[in-house]
Write a protein that holds these residues in place. Structure first.
Motif, PDB file in Angstrom:
ATOM      1  N   ASP A  69       4.377   2.340  -3.209  1.00 57.72           N
ATOM      2  CA  ASP A  69       3.840   2.812  -1.936  1.00 57.72           C
ATOM      3  C   ASP A  69       4.655   2.258  -0.760  1.00 57.72           C
ATOM      4  N   ALA A  75       0.783  -1.610  -8.328  1.00 59.61           N
ATOM      5  CA  ALA A  75       0.004  -0.611  -9.061  1.00 59.61           C
ATOM      6  C   ALA A  75      -0.457  -1.135 -10.414  1.00 59.61           C
ATOM      7  N   ASP A  84      -6.995   3.034  -3.767  1.00 54.19           N
ATOM      8  CA  ASP A  84      -6.299   2.033  -2.949  1.00 54.19           C
ATOM      9  C   ASP A  84      -7.297   0.973  -2.522  1.00 54.19           C
ATOM     10  N   ARG A 117      -3.925   0.910  -6.606  1.00 50.59           N
ATOM     11  CA  ARG A 117      -2.876   0.261  -5.807  1.00 50.59           C
ATOM     12  C   ARG A 117      -3.528  -0.840  -4.975  1.00 50.59           C
TER      13      ARG A 117
END
Length: 242
Positions: A69, A75, A84, A117
Motif C-alpha cells: 500500500d 499485509a 485496513d 493491511r
C-alpha cells in the motif's frame, strides 16, 4: 658627468632593479598563497557540507521492502476482501479491539476470505515522554523485515505500557522481538538506530491524508466500521464478498 658619477648612477639603477624584482617576487608569492588558501577553505567547506548531508541522511525515509500500500502497511492473508486496520501501539482502545476481533481476523485470513493491511500509525506521541508511538511503529517495521510483523504486533499490544509514561524503552522492544524469534542483530540495530522513525511519520501523514482521524479505525472494503466488533466485522466481510 664624471666616470665616478656614471658608475654610482649605474649602481643605483642596479639596486632599484633588484628591489623591483624582489617586490614582484613577493607579490607573486602571496598571490599564490592566497589562491591556495581559498582552495583549501573551499575544500573544507565542501567536506563540511558533505558531512552535514551524511548526518541528515541518517534520518531520511527508509521504507521497509516488506511494506505494501505505497509502503505504508503490512499485509496478512491473500483473500479478495480487503480489511485496513489503523492502530497506535499506545492506544488502549486499539488493544481492546485487537483482543476482541483478533480471533475473527485470523479465522477470515485462514479461510482465504480477506487480506488484512495493518497501518501502524503514531498519533499519540504526546502521551508519552519518549515518542513511544513512533518508536513502537518503527520497531514493528523492523519486525516486518524479519518476517514477524504479526507476531510482534500481538506481543506489543500484550505488553502495552500506560499512557502518560515513558513507554517501553528500546531494550524492552528488542527483548519482545527476541521473544517472537527476532534474534537477528539487524532487528536490534534498526531499533537503536531509529531506522524507521521517518517511515512512521510517513505512515501517519498518509493516514491523515486519507481522512483517518483516530485509532483504531477498521475499514472493510474501504468502508469504516462504526463499531468494530467480531460480528460487525464478519458481517461486513460477508457483504463485501457477495
Amino acid at each position: 658627468m664624471s666616470n665616478g658619477d656614471k658608475k654610482r648612477a649605474q649602481a643605483k639603477q642596479v639596486v632599484r632593479e633588484q628591489l623591483a624584482r624582489e617586490r614582484r617576487r613577493k607579490v607573486t608569492l602571496w598571490t599564490t598563497v592566497g589562491v591556495v588558501t581559498v582552495l583549501v577553505m573551499a575544500g573544507l567547506i565542501g567536506w563540511g557540507v558533505a558531512a552535514g548531508q551524511e548526518k541528515a541522511n541518517a534520518g531520511k525515509l527508509t521504507v521497509p521492502p516488506a511494506a505494501v500500500d505505497d509502503g505504508t502497511a503490512f499485509a496478512r492473508g491473500t483473500g479478495p476482501v480487503q480489511i485496513d486496520i489503523y492502530e497506535d501501539f499506545l492506544c488502549p482502545f486499539c488493544r481492546k479491539v485487537e483482543t476482541a476481533i483478533g480471533p475473527t481476523v485470523t479465522q477470515l485470513v485462514d479461510a482465504g476470505k480477506v487480506t488484512v493491511r495493518y497501518h501502524p500509525i503514531a498519533i499519540l506521541d504526546h502521551l508519552s515522554s519518549t515518542q513511544y508511538s513512533t518508536r513502537a511503529a518503527g520497531a514493528s517495521a523492523a519486525a516486518a523485515q524479519g518476517g514477524k510483523f504479526f507476531e510482534y504486533h500481538e506481543a506489543l499490544f500484550a505488553q502495552q505500557p500506560p499512557e502518560g509514561g515513558a513507554g517501553l524503552d528500546d531494550a524492552k522492544l528488542i527483548e519482545i522481538g527476541r521473544s517472537v524469534g527476532l534474534t537477528d542483530q539487524a532487528f536490534a540495530d534498526a531499533i537503536t538506530g531509529k531506522t524507521y522513525t521517518a517511515w512512521a511519520t510517513k505512515v501517519t501523514d498518509t493516514a491523515s491524508s486519507r481522512g483517518i482521524t483516530g485509532t483504531p479505525s477498521v475499514l472493510v472494503a474501504g468502508t469504516k466500521l462504526d463499531s468494530p466488533t467480531p460480528q460487525a466485522l464478519a458481517a461486513a466481510v460477508e457483504a463485501a464478498s457477495a
